[in-house]
Design a protein around this motif. Sequence first.
Motif: not given
Length: 116
Positions: A50-78
Amino acid sequence: MTGIGDRQRRLLISTQRDEGNQVRFLVQDVGIGFGAGDAERLFEAFYSTKNDGMGIGLSVSQSIIDAHKGRLWATPNNGPGATVCFSVPGYAGNEAYPSNVAHVDVNPAQNSARTS
């Protein structure tokens, strides 16, 4: 989806039981999505599509999910947009996880949500 004006803005949020007693949470939109070059960097701190995005949301989310032994991923839609998912281990004492889906129509004039 703020800049989307050529189609109805829709957001699908769902949960489901995944393989191996994992719980999956899915968010799918019809926004601008991301390109192939962005896929590798989406979870880097301070990187944003995003032009006005800070770029911390998915990074922080990944850290939290990793701490709970999970995984996070993204895919483009068809079609337009992208899907972001995470899965985490389920609670071992609960054998029945319901699947829930929430459909949210994002419209400046009217905002509605329903579950099915």
